[in-house]
Design a protein around this motif. Structure first.
Motif, short mmCIF file in Angstrom:
data_model
loop_
_atom_site.label_atom_id
_atom_site.label_comp_id
_atom_site.label_asym_id
_atom_site.label_seq_id
_atom_site.Cartn_x
_atom_site.Cartn_y
_atom_site.Cartn_z
N GLU A 136 20.66 -9.98 53.17
CA GLU A 136 21.29 -11.24 53.59
C GLU A 136 20.59 -12.43 52.95
O GLU A 136 21.24 -13.39 52.51
CB GLU A 136 21.24 -11.33 55.11
CG GLU A 136 22.08 -12.45 55.70
CD GLU A 136 23.56 -12.25 55.47
OE1 GLU A 136 24.29 -13.26 55.41
OE2 GLU A 136 24.00 -11.09 55.33
N GLN A 137 19.25 -12.39 52.88
CA GLN A 137 18.49 -13.48 52.27
C GLN A 137 18.84 -13.63 50.79
O GLN A 137 19.11 -14.75 50.31
CB GLN A 137 16.98 -13.22 52.42
CG GLN A 137 16.48 -13.34 53.86
CD GLN A 137 15.04 -12.86 54.00
OE1 GLN A 137 14.60 -11.98 53.25
NE2 GLN A 137 14.31 -13.44 54.93
N VAL A 138 18.84 -12.53 50.08
CA VAL A 138 19.15 -12.58 48.65
C VAL A 138 20.59 -13.04 48.43
O VAL A 138 20.88 -13.79 47.49
CB VAL A 138 18.92 -11.19 48.01
CG1 VAL A 138 19.45 -11.15 46.58
CG2 VAL A 138 17.43 -10.84 48.03
N SER A 139 21.50 -12.61 49.31
CA SER A 139 22.89 -13.03 49.18
C SER A 139 23.02 -14.55 49.33
O SER A 139 23.77 -15.20 48.59
CB SER A 139 23.74 -12.33 50.25
OG SER A 139 25.07 -12.77 50.21
N ILE A 140 22.28 -15.12 50.28
CA ILE A 140 22.31 -16.57 50.47
C ILE A 140 21.76 -17.29 49.24
O ILE A 140 22.30 -18.30 48.78
CB ILE A 140 21.52 -16.96 51.73
CG1 ILE A 140 22.25 -16.46 52.98
CG2 ILE A 140 21.31 -18.47 51.81
CD1 ILE A 140 21.47 -16.65 54.26
N VAL A 141 20.66 -16.76 48.68
CA VAL A 141 20.07 -17.36 47.48
C VAL A 141 21.06 -17.28 46.31
O VAL A 141 21.25 -18.25 45.56
CB VAL A 141 18.74 -16.67 47.12
CG1 VAL A 141 18.25 -17.14 45.75
CG2 VAL A 141 17.69 -16.95 48.18
N LEU A 142 21.73 -16.14 46.16
CA LEU A 142 22.67 -15.97 45.05
C LEU A 142 23.83 -16.95 45.14
O LEU A 142 24.35 -17.41 44.12
CB LEU A 142 23.20 -14.54 45.02
CG LEU A 142 22.24 -13.46 44.50
CD1 LEU A 142 22.88 -12.08 44.62
CD2 LEU A 142 21.85 -13.75 43.06
N ARG A 143 24.25 -17.26 46.39
CA ARG A 143 25.38 -18.18 46.55
C ARG A 143 25.05 -19.58 46.02
O ARG A 143 25.96 -20.31 45.62
CB ARG A 143 25.78 -18.26 48.03
CG ARG A 143 26.56 -17.05 48.50
CD ARG A 143 27.36 -17.37 49.75
NE ARG A 143 26.52 -17.61 50.91
CZ ARG A 143 26.15 -16.66 51.78
NH1 ARG A 143 26.55 -15.40 51.60
NH2 ARG A 143 25.40 -16.95 52.80
N SER A 144 23.77 -19.96 46.03
CA SER A 144 23.39 -21.31 45.55
C SER A 144 22.74 -21.28 44.17
O SER A 144 22.44 -22.34 43.60
CB SER A 144 22.41 -21.95 46.55
OG SER A 144 21.22 -21.18 46.66
N THR A 145 22.53 -20.07 43.63
CA THR A 145 21.82 -19.96 42.35
C THR A 145 22.61 -20.57 41.20
O THR A 145 22.05 -21.28 40.35
CB THR A 145 21.49 -18.49 42.05
OG1 THR A 145 20.59 -18.01 43.04
CG2 THR A 145 20.85 -18.35 40.67
N LEU A 146 23.90 -20.31 41.14
CA LEU A 146 24.72 -20.81 40.03
C LEU A 146 24.69 -22.34 39.99
O LEU A 146 24.50 -22.94 38.92
CB LEU A 146 26.15 -20.30 40.18
CG LEU A 146 27.06 -20.47 38.95
CD1 LEU A 146 26.47 -19.74 37.75
CD2 LEU A 146 28.46 -19.96 39.25
N LEU A 147 24.84 -22.94 41.17
CA LEU A 147 24.79 -24.41 41.23
C LEU A 147 23.39 -24.91 40.90
O LEU A 147 23.21 -25.93 40.21
CB LEU A 147 25.21 -24.88 42.62
CG LEU A 147 25.26 -26.40 42.84
CD1 LEU A 147 26.28 -27.04 41.89
CD2 LEU A 147 25.63 -26.72 44.29
#
Length: 653
Positions: free
Chosen positions: A36-47
Motif C-alpha cells: 500500500e505504501q509503495v502504491s501511494i508513492v507510485l501514484r505521485s511519482t510521475l508528477l
C-alpha cells in the motif's frame, strides 16, 4: 552485535517504524502494508518526476549566461535523465496489477533511490548558492524548499524514504548558508535544522497513523474472513483465495488441487450429544486438519462439517492422494469431548486444475460430486472427480427434479414381500417396499432415490403416502396378517409423524397391532432419545416395532434393552453364509437365543434355499423372508399368496 545492527538497519530501510516508536508488524501483514505504501508513492511519482525536470530546467534558465551555466547544464542533465527514467518505470508499474504484497528489498530500493535524488538536489545549494546572483539565490532557495515539501509529501507514508530524500537537501542548504559571510547565517542554518526536525516528526506521525489504520482495517477484514468457531478462514475468504488461485492458474499456468472434506456422521453426533459437543468436535477436527496439512495449504471451513483445502504445491495425483490419506488417518483416533470418546468417519473429494476446469463454479461442482461419490462408497473414501461422476451428477439432478412429481403422477408404487411363520408354514404378513417406475429411465432402485428423498425433504410426503397405502391394503386382508413399513431417520425427526400414523390407522380402519414399523440401527445412532420416545408412543398404541438389518451396524445391546421391540430382523449377510461359515451360524443361533430371552421374535432375511430354511427351523427362528418364501409382488397378487400354506405353494410352483 554487528548482525543485530545490520538486521535493525535492514528493518529501518524496509519501512519498519519500531525504531521511532511506531506500531510493529509481522509478515505477511508487513508485506501488505509495504504494498500500500509503495502504491501511494507510485501514484505521485510521475508528477514528482515531472516537477524534478521542470525545476531543473528553471534553475538552468536562472543561471543562463553566468559563469556557472555549463556546470548547471551538466547538473540538470543528470536530474532530467534520472527523472525521465524513473517516471517511465513508475508509469509502467502503476498501470500493472497492484501486488498483494511487496518485499522488503523493494522498499529498500525505493529508499535508496530517494536518497540519490535528495543528495543530487542537496548538491545544488552547495555547488551554486555562494557564487550566484541574488536573483539566482532566490530561485535556488525556492527550488530547495519546494523539493523538500514535495518529497516529504510524496514519501509521507514511508518516513525513512522521506528522510533519505529531504535530509541531504536540508544539509546542503544549511552548509551553503553557513559558508556565506554574515552574522545571521548561523542562526538561519540552525533554524533550517529545526524545520527539518519538525517536518520529520510530522511525517513520522502521519506514517504511524497510516500504519495503525491499515492494521485495524486488516484486523477487521480478517475477522470478516475468519470462522468464529474454528478460527479457520471462512467461505468468504475461501472464495477469494480460490479466485486468486484460478487467476494465477490462467495467467501463469500454475496448477492446484481442491479438496473437499466432510464428516459422514456429524449429524448423528449433533443429534445425539447436542450442539455444544458438535461444536467442540469441529474445533478439534480443525486442529487436526492443521496438523495434517502444510502451511502452504489453504484450509477453510465452508459450513457445518464441510472443510475445503486448496493445495498449490506438490499436486501430482499420487501426492494429493497421500495428503488426503494423511488427513483421513488423522481423524481415525477417537476425539475426547467432555470425557466422551467420539469416533468420526470422514470422506474427501478431489478436483484438479486445469483438468476439471478453470471456473470456480465448475470446480466446486466437480469436487462436490467427487465428495458425494466418496461418501457413497463408505468411510474413509478418497475420490478424484471423473467424467463418470459428471454423468452420475446429471442423473442425480434429473432424479431429484422428477421425484418431486413422481408421487402426483402415480410413478411410485408399493411391492409386498411375505413373511413366513416357521411354526405353521403360513404367511404371517407382508413388508411394504417402495418402488419407482420412471417414465423414461425405467425402474429406479430404492437405494438411489430414497437418499434423494431424504436430502430434499420429499421423504415426509412419500413416507406418509406409503404408510397410508400399506394400511389401506392391509385393511382388506385377513385379520391375522400384518403389514410392515420402513421408516427412515429423517421421518423419525418429524414431530408430525405420530399424528399422521394415528390418522392413517383411523382412516383405513386398521387395528394398530396389524401395523409394524421397521427401523435400522443407523436411525438409533443419529437420534436415540427422541426415537425411543416415539417408538414407545407407538408401542403403547399396540403398533409393533421391528429392528431391521440387525448385526450390520453397532449392534448395541442397549437397543434391545431400552427399545419397545417386538421383532428383530437378522441381516441377510449372516443368513446367506451361515451354512458355510461357522461364525455366521454361531451369530444367527446366538441372536435367536438372545432375542427369545428378551421376549422378542426373530425374522431372518434373505432366505433363498431350502437348506437355509431348515437351518433356521433348527435354531428356533420364528419367521423367514426371502426369495424362497416369495418375491415382492403387487397388491393384487397378495390374496392368492396369503391363502396357501407354504408347502402347497412350493408344489404349485
Amino acid at each position: 552485535m554487528q548482525r543485530l545492527s545490520a538486521a535493525r538497519l535492514g528493518d529501518l530501510l524496509a519501512g519498519d517504524l519500531r525504531a521511532f516508536g511506531g506500531p510493529s508488524t509481522i509478515e505477511p501483514l508487513a508485506g501488505r502494508i509495504r504494498a500500500e505504501q509503495v502504491s501511494i508513492v507510485l501514484r505521485s511519482t510521475l508528477l514528482g518526476m515531472a516537477a524534478n525536470i521542470l525545476n531543473a530546467a528553471t534553475f538552468v534558465i536562472a543561471v543562463w549566461g553566468s559563469p556557472d551555466q555549463t556546470k548547471a547544464i551538466l547538473w540538470a542533465s543528470v536530474i532530467i535523465a534520472a527523472a525521465g527514467f524513473v517516471g517511465l518505470r513508475a508509469r509502467s508499474s502503476f498501470q500493472s496489477v497492484k501486488p498483494r504484497s511487496v518485499s522488503r528489498r523493494t522498499t529498500q530500493n525505493l529508499v535508496r533511490n530517494a536518497f540519490l535524488f535528495g543528495t543530487w538536489w542537496g548538491a545544488l545549494p552547495v555547488l551554486f548558492f555562494g557564487g550566484a546572483t541574488s536573483a539566482a539565490q532566490v530561485v535556488i532557495t525556492c527550488l530547495s524548499a519546494g523539493m523538500i515539501a514535495g518529497g516529504a509529501a510524496s514519501f509521507s507514508t514511508i518516513p525513512i524514504a522521506a528522510v533519505a530524500y529531504t535530509l541531504p537537501i536540508f544539509v546542503g542548504s544549511a552548509v551553503a548558508i553557513v559558508w556565506l559571510d554574515g552574522a545571521v547565517n548561523v542562526p538561519v542554518a540552525i533554524l533550517m535544522v529545526s524545520y527539518a526536525i519538525t517536518l520529520f516528526r510530522a511525517v513520522l506521525a502521519h506514517a504511524s497513523e497510516f500504519t495503525r489504520r491499515f492494521i485495524l482495517q486488516a484486523e477487521s477484514e480478517n475477522a470478516i474472513r475468519r470462522d468464529v468457531l474454528t478460527s479457520l478462514p471462512n467461505r468468504f475468504s475461501f472464495n477469494e483465495r480460490l479466485e486468486n488461485a484460478l487467476v494465477d492458474a490462467k495467467q501463469f499456468d500454475q496448477h492446484f488441487a481442491l479438496l473437499l472434506f466432510d464428516l459422514n456422521n456429524f449429524d448423528e453426533v449433533n443429534d445425539r450429544f447436542g450442539r455444544a459437543t458438535a461444536d467442540a468436535l469441529l474445533v478439534e477436527v480443525a486442529a487436526r486438519l492443521r496438523k495434517s496439512t502444510r502451511e502452504s495449504d489453504g484450509i477453510a471451513r465452508l459450513e457445518g462439517d464441510e472443510f475445503a483445502i486448496i493445495v498449490t504445491c506438490d499436486i501430482r495425483p499420487d501426492q494429493i492422494r497421500s495428503l488426503a490419506k494423511q488427513i483421513i488417518d488423522g481423524m481415525r483416533t477417537p476425539f475426547m469431548i467432555e470425557a466422551r470418546e467420539i469416533y468420526c468417519r470422514a470422506s474427501i473429494g478431489i478436483a484438479l486444475t486445469p483438468t476439471d476446469g478453470l471456473d470456480a463454479n465448475q470446480l466446486l461442482r466437480c469436487v462436490d460430486t467427487a465428495l458425494h461419490r466418496a461418501k457413497t462408497l463408505g468411510t474413509g473414501s478418497i475420490q478424484f472427480f471423473s467424467a463418470n461422476d459428471d454423468e452420475a451428477a446429471t442423473r442425480r439432478h434429473a432424479l431429484e427434479r422428477d421425484l418431486a412429481s413422481a408421487l402426483a403422477s402415480d410413478q411410485l408404487w408399493l411391492a409386498f414381500q411375505p413373511f413366513l411363520d416357521l411354526g405353521s408354514d403360513r404367511i404371517r404378513g407382508f413388508e411394504a417396499l417402495l418402488r419407482w417406475q420412471h417414465p423414461t429411465l425405467g425402474a429406479i432402485p430404492p437405494s438411489e432415490f430414497i437418499p434423494i428423498a431424504e436430502e430434499t425433504g420429499l421423504i415426509h410426503s412419500i413416507g406418509h403416502w406409503a404408510v397410508k397405502t400399506a394400511c389401506l391394503a392391509a385393511a382388506r386382508w385377513p385379520r391375522d396378517l400384518r403389514v410392515s413399513v420402513n421408516l427412515s431417520a429423517v421421518q423419525l425427526k418429524n414431530k408430525a409423524l405420530l399424528d399422521g400414523i394415528l390418522e392413517t390407522l383411523a382412516e383405513a380402519g386398521l387395528e394398530p397391532r396389524r401395523l409394524e414399523v421397521e427401523i435400522t440401527e443407523n436411525v438409533l445412532i443419529s437420534n436415540f432419545e427422541e426415537t425411543i420416545s416415539l417408538l414407545q408412543s407407538l408401542s403403547s398404541l399396540s403398533v409393533t416395532v421391528a429392528l431391521d438389518d440387525f448385526g450390520t451396524g453397532y449392534s448395541s445391546l442397549t437397543y434391545l434393552r431400552k427399545l419397545p421391540l417386538s421383532r428383530l430382523k437378522i441381516d441377510r449377510s449372516f443368513v446367506q453364509d451361515m451354512l458355510t461359515d461357522a461364525d455366521c451360524a454361531a451369530i444367527v443361533r446366538s441372536l435367536v437365543e438372545l432375542a427369545h430371552e428378551l421376549r422378542i421374535e426373530v425374522t431372518a432375511e434373505g432366505v433363498e434355499t431350502p437348506d437355509q430354511l431348515d437351518c433356521l427351523r433348527r435354531v428356533g427362528c420364528d419367521e423367514a423372508q426371502g426369495y424362497l418364501i416369495g418375491k415382492p409382488v403387487r397388491i393384487d397378487d397378495i390374496p392368492g399368496i396369503a391363502a396357501k400354506p407354504f408347502g402347497q405353494k412350493q408344489v404349485l410352483e
